[in-house]
Design a protein around this motif. Structure first.
Motif, short mmCIF file in Angstrom:
data_model
loop_
_atom_site.label_atom_id
_atom_site.label_comp_id
_atom_site.label_asym_id
_atom_site.label_seq_id
_atom_site.Cartn_x
_atom_site.Cartn_y
_atom_site.Cartn_z
N ALA B 94 0.83 -1.21 0.00
CA ALA B 94 0.00 0.00 0.00
C ALA B 94 0.86 1.26 0.00
O ALA B 94 0.52 2.26 -0.61
CB ALA B 94 -0.92 0.01 1.22
N GLY B 95 2.01 1.18 0.68
CA GLY B 95 2.82 2.38 0.84
C GLY B 95 3.64 2.73 -0.39
O GLY B 95 3.92 3.89 -0.64
N LEU B 96 4.03 1.73 -1.16
CA LEU B 96 4.99 1.97 -2.24
C LEU B 96 4.34 2.23 -3.59
O LEU B 96 5.02 2.60 -4.53
CB LEU B 96 5.98 0.81 -2.35
N SER B 97 3.03 2.03 -3.70
CA SER B 97 2.40 2.36 -4.99
C SER B 97 0.96 2.80 -4.78
O SER B 97 0.28 2.36 -3.85
CB SER B 97 2.44 1.16 -5.94
N ARG B 98 0.51 3.70 -5.65
CA ARG B 98 -0.87 4.18 -5.60
C ARG B 98 -1.83 3.02 -5.81
O ARG B 98 -2.85 2.90 -5.14
CB ARG B 98 -1.12 5.22 -6.70
N LEU B 99 -1.50 2.18 -6.80
CA LEU B 99 -2.36 1.03 -7.11
C LEU B 99 -2.51 0.16 -5.87
O LEU B 99 -3.61 -0.25 -5.49
CB LEU B 99 -1.75 0.24 -8.26
N GLY B 100 -1.37 -0.11 -5.23
CA GLY B 100 -1.38 -0.93 -4.03
C GLY B 100 -2.22 -0.29 -2.94
O GLY B 100 -2.97 -0.96 -2.23
N GLU B 101 -2.11 1.04 -2.83
CA GLU B 101 -2.88 1.74 -1.79
C GLU B 101 -4.37 1.56 -2.04
O GLU B 101 -5.13 1.24 -1.13
CB GLU B 101 -2.52 3.22 -1.76
N PHE B 151 2.58 1.81 7.17
CA PHE B 151 2.02 2.55 6.03
C PHE B 151 2.20 4.05 6.25
O PHE B 151 2.71 4.77 5.38
CB PHE B 151 0.55 2.18 5.85
N ALA B 152 1.81 4.51 7.43
CA ALA B 152 1.96 5.94 7.73
C ALA B 152 3.43 6.35 7.69
O ALA B 152 3.79 7.43 7.23
CB ALA B 152 1.35 6.26 9.09
N GLY B 153 4.31 5.45 8.19
CA GLY B 153 5.74 5.74 8.19
C GLY B 153 6.30 5.89 6.78
O GLY B 153 7.07 6.81 6.50
N ILE B 154 5.88 4.99 5.89
CA ILE B 154 6.36 5.06 4.50
C ILE B 154 5.90 6.35 3.85
O ILE B 154 6.66 7.07 3.22
CB ILE B 154 5.86 3.84 3.69
N ARG B 155 4.62 6.68 4.04
CA ARG B 155 4.09 7.90 3.41
C ARG B 155 4.62 9.16 4.08
O ARG B 155 4.58 10.25 3.51
CB ARG B 155 2.56 7.88 3.46
N GLY B 156 5.12 9.02 5.30
CA GLY B 156 5.61 10.20 6.00
C GLY B 156 7.07 10.52 5.71
O GLY B 156 7.59 11.51 6.19
N VAL B 157 7.73 9.67 4.91
CA VAL B 157 9.14 9.94 4.62
C VAL B 157 9.26 11.24 3.83
O VAL B 157 8.50 11.48 2.89
CB VAL B 157 9.75 8.77 3.80
N ASP B 158 10.16 12.09 4.26
CA ASP B 158 10.36 13.43 3.70
C ASP B 158 10.54 13.37 2.17
O ASP B 158 11.49 12.77 1.68
CB ASP B 158 11.61 14.04 4.35
N GLY B 159 9.62 14.00 1.45
CA GLY B 159 9.70 14.00 -0.01
C GLY B 159 10.97 14.65 -0.53
O GLY B 159 11.43 14.33 -1.62
N ARG B 160 11.55 15.54 0.27
CA ARG B 160 12.78 16.21 -0.19
C ARG B 160 13.93 15.21 -0.25
O ARG B 160 14.85 15.35 -1.06
CB ARG B 160 13.12 17.37 0.74
N LEU B 161 13.88 14.19 0.61
CA LEU B 161 14.91 13.14 0.53
C LEU B 161 14.69 12.29 -0.72
O LEU B 161 15.64 11.78 -1.31
CB LEU B 161 14.90 12.27 1.79
N HIS B 178 17.42 2.54 0.78
CA HIS B 178 18.22 3.53 1.51
C HIS B 178 17.39 4.65 2.12
O HIS B 178 17.80 5.28 3.07
CB HIS B 178 19.27 4.14 0.59
N ILE B 179 16.24 4.96 1.51
CA ILE B 179 15.48 6.12 1.96
C ILE B 179 14.16 5.70 2.60
O ILE B 179 13.87 6.04 3.76
CB ILE B 179 15.18 7.10 0.79
N VAL B 180 13.34 4.96 1.86
CA VAL B 180 11.97 4.73 2.30
C VAL B 180 11.91 3.83 3.54
O VAL B 180 11.30 4.20 4.55
CB VAL B 180 11.12 4.11 1.16
N LEU B 181 12.54 2.66 3.47
CA LEU B 181 12.43 1.73 4.60
C LEU B 181 13.08 2.26 5.87
O LEU B 181 12.45 2.24 6.94
CB LEU B 181 13.00 0.36 4.22
N PRO B 182 14.32 2.77 5.81
CA PRO B 182 14.88 3.32 7.06
C PRO B 182 14.06 4.50 7.58
O PRO B 182 13.94 4.69 8.79
CB PRO B 182 16.28 3.78 6.66
N GLY B 183 13.47 5.27 6.66
CA GLY B 183 12.66 6.41 7.08
C GLY B 183 11.38 5.97 7.78
O GLY B 183 10.86 6.65 8.65
#
Lengths: 243, 265
Positions: B94-101, B151-161, B178-183
């Protein structure tokens, strides 16, 4: 020779670049050319489209119309250093580097910006100036043909800013990328750049070469008329004229 | 003057803060023991602390307690593993794709509104009274907090990163790694603690409904024979196991989120 060939291709070129947000044209038929190894500063009032232009050149904005070509490798240092907080400083610099010796190259880049002793630190423990230098190392380690600097000095205190200015000039002279520096500081532009542009009405409305040798001093008499011209173009009335 | 009263040593000030905090629980324990010894508190209502302690010793010695713990821990482990895999897996989709969401999030949001323990009758009809309904209940309880937080954590990762990743030309796999999962990890760990809490609760409820082995079985058996001492031992073990897993997650948090420590120091 490869370098000779590269000299023929501009670091960045845009023709008729147009970008509108909700019907408002932020960039409106902009033309721009940055020669290889040329240091160009871009001035403009806030909202004049400076950041939009940087984002288009960095490939972060693909909605713009017009022709854009850039050097193969484009690197950027943002206004905020944007280091990845959960990666140590060295890993931030090495992120996305390919090929053998990536780690050694990252270490060398850190040494160049004077952060060799901070390789193993977490970004959140760095000062503002250190973080910005790490961000510069991360950009330069990729040996970019075009280096985009989006107001990277604006959040630094005055003393730190002076030392980072020197560092940027040093790095630029050593690596020779074409540079586009976005800034709102006329003096900064005059101290650093070969050429200063003013963005207004979505186009480059004014430009002036700065022919002085570096390092330059802001009190140099030749800079005064350039400064006056730029300030007038930016809509700031020159104090000397009002007296 | 207040300074003089602060200087006069109170009897408590000789103790360390830790010891001072232990005083009132110990007093309550002594009161409980005294009430039992004088017959004020009947053995049928609540066994005396000393009795509970000796019963615990006996239960360990004859192997009843270790065996019960083993069965219950195994249930938690299986239920937790299934629930965590489902919760985190669905959160990634759900977090990594719109379709999945669009595919995953609406049904998850609807299902989480269902009262977990209200489903027990259905589970008994569907899965009988063996291990399956217990595992399913546990897994469900574990899956939702992990799903929601991850899910909230994935979507909350800073878009600037994300833009940094783009400029550095990271591949999608590298971006995620490197970015999404650790974030998303801090949120995931919050979800982990919540889901372990719900997991233990689900185990207790599931074992109360029916069980022929495990801590719940031991407690239910004790009820038949009015053995309040055994019941208290069972409750204390649940307690200890819950605290143990919680401190394990906290340890994990400290190890995995060291980069934040710079912020705290």
């Amino acid at each position: 020779m490869a370098t000779r060939l590269a000299q023929l291709v501009p670091a960045a070129q845009a023709r008729g670049l147009t970008r509108a947000f909700a019907g408002r044209h932020v960039l409106d038929g902009l033309d721009l050319r940055i020669e290889p190894g040329e240091f160009v500063a871009l001035l403009g009032r806030s909202g004049s489209g400076k950041s939009t232009l940087i984002r288009v050149l960095a490939g972060l904005d693909r909605e713009a119309e017009g022709a854009v070509t850039t050097a193969d490798t484009v690197a950027i240092a943002f206004q905020e250093p944007r280091l990845i907080p959960w990666k140590r400083v060295l890993d931030n610099v090495a992120l996305g580097l390919r090929g053998p010796g990536a780690r050694q190259r990252a270490e060398a880049a850190l040494t160049e910006v004077g952060l060799a002793g901070h390789a193993g630190d977490w970004p959140l423990t760095l000062s503002g100036g250190e973080a910005q230098r790490a961000s510069l190392a991360r950009a330069l380690v990729r040996e970019p043909g075009l280096l985009l600097l989006d107001e990277p000095f604006s959040a630094l205190d005055a003393l730190t800013r002076i030392s980072v200015h020197r560092l940027v000039l040093d790095l630029w002279e050593r690596h020779g990328p074409g540079v586009l520096l976005v800034t709102h500081d006329v003096d900064e532009a005059l101290l650093l750049a070969d050429r200063v542009l003013v963005l207004d009405g979505g186009r480059v409305a004014y430009e002036t070469p700065v022919g002085l040798d570096r390092p330059r001093h802001r009190d140099h008499p030749d800079l005064a008329p350039l400064r006056a011209g730029l300030l007038r173009r930016l809509g700031v009335v020159n104090p000397e004229e009002t007296v | 003057m207040s300074s003089t009263s602060a200087r006069s040593p109170s009897p408590l000030s000789a103790l360390s803060p830790m010891a001072a905090r232990l005083l009132s629980p110990l007093a309550l324990l002594a009161l409980w023991q005294a009430a039992s010894a004088t017959g004020l508190l009947s053995e049928r209502l609540l066994a005396a602390p000393a009795t509970v302690a000796s019963t615990a010793y006996d239960l360990v010695k004859d192997g009843t307690l270790p065996q019960a713990i083993e069965v219950s821990l195994q249930r938690v482990a299986i239920g937790f593993a299934v629930g965590a895999a489902a919760g985190i897996g669905l959160a990634l989709i759900a977090g990594l794709s719109r379709l999945g969401e669009h595919a995953v999030d609406p049904p998850m949001q609807m299902l989480r509104a269902l009262p977990l323990f209200g489903l027990i009758p259905l589970f008994i009809l569907w899965f009988g009274i063996g291990e399956t309904p217990k595992i399913v209940l546990l897994a469900l309880g574990v899956a939702f907090p992990l799903y929601l937080n991850t899910f909230a954590g994935i979507r909350g990762v800073d878009g600037r990163l994300g833009e940094v990743a783009e400029v550095l030309r990271l591949s999608r796999t590298e971006l995620i790694r490197h970015i999404v999962l650790p974030g998303a990890l801090p949120s995931l760990l919050v979800g982990l603690r919540q889901s372990l809490g719900i997991g233990w609760l689900a185990l207790i409820v599931a074992e109360q409904v029916n069980a022929d082995a495990g801590l719940g079985h031991m407690i239910n058996d004790a009820r038949e024979f009015l053995r309040t001492d055994v019941i208290v031992v069972g409750l204390l073990v649940y307690c200890a196991l819950g605290l143990l897993t919680d401190s394990l997650v906290r340890l994990l948090e400290r190890r995995a989120l060291t980069w934040r420590r710079g912020l705290l120091n």
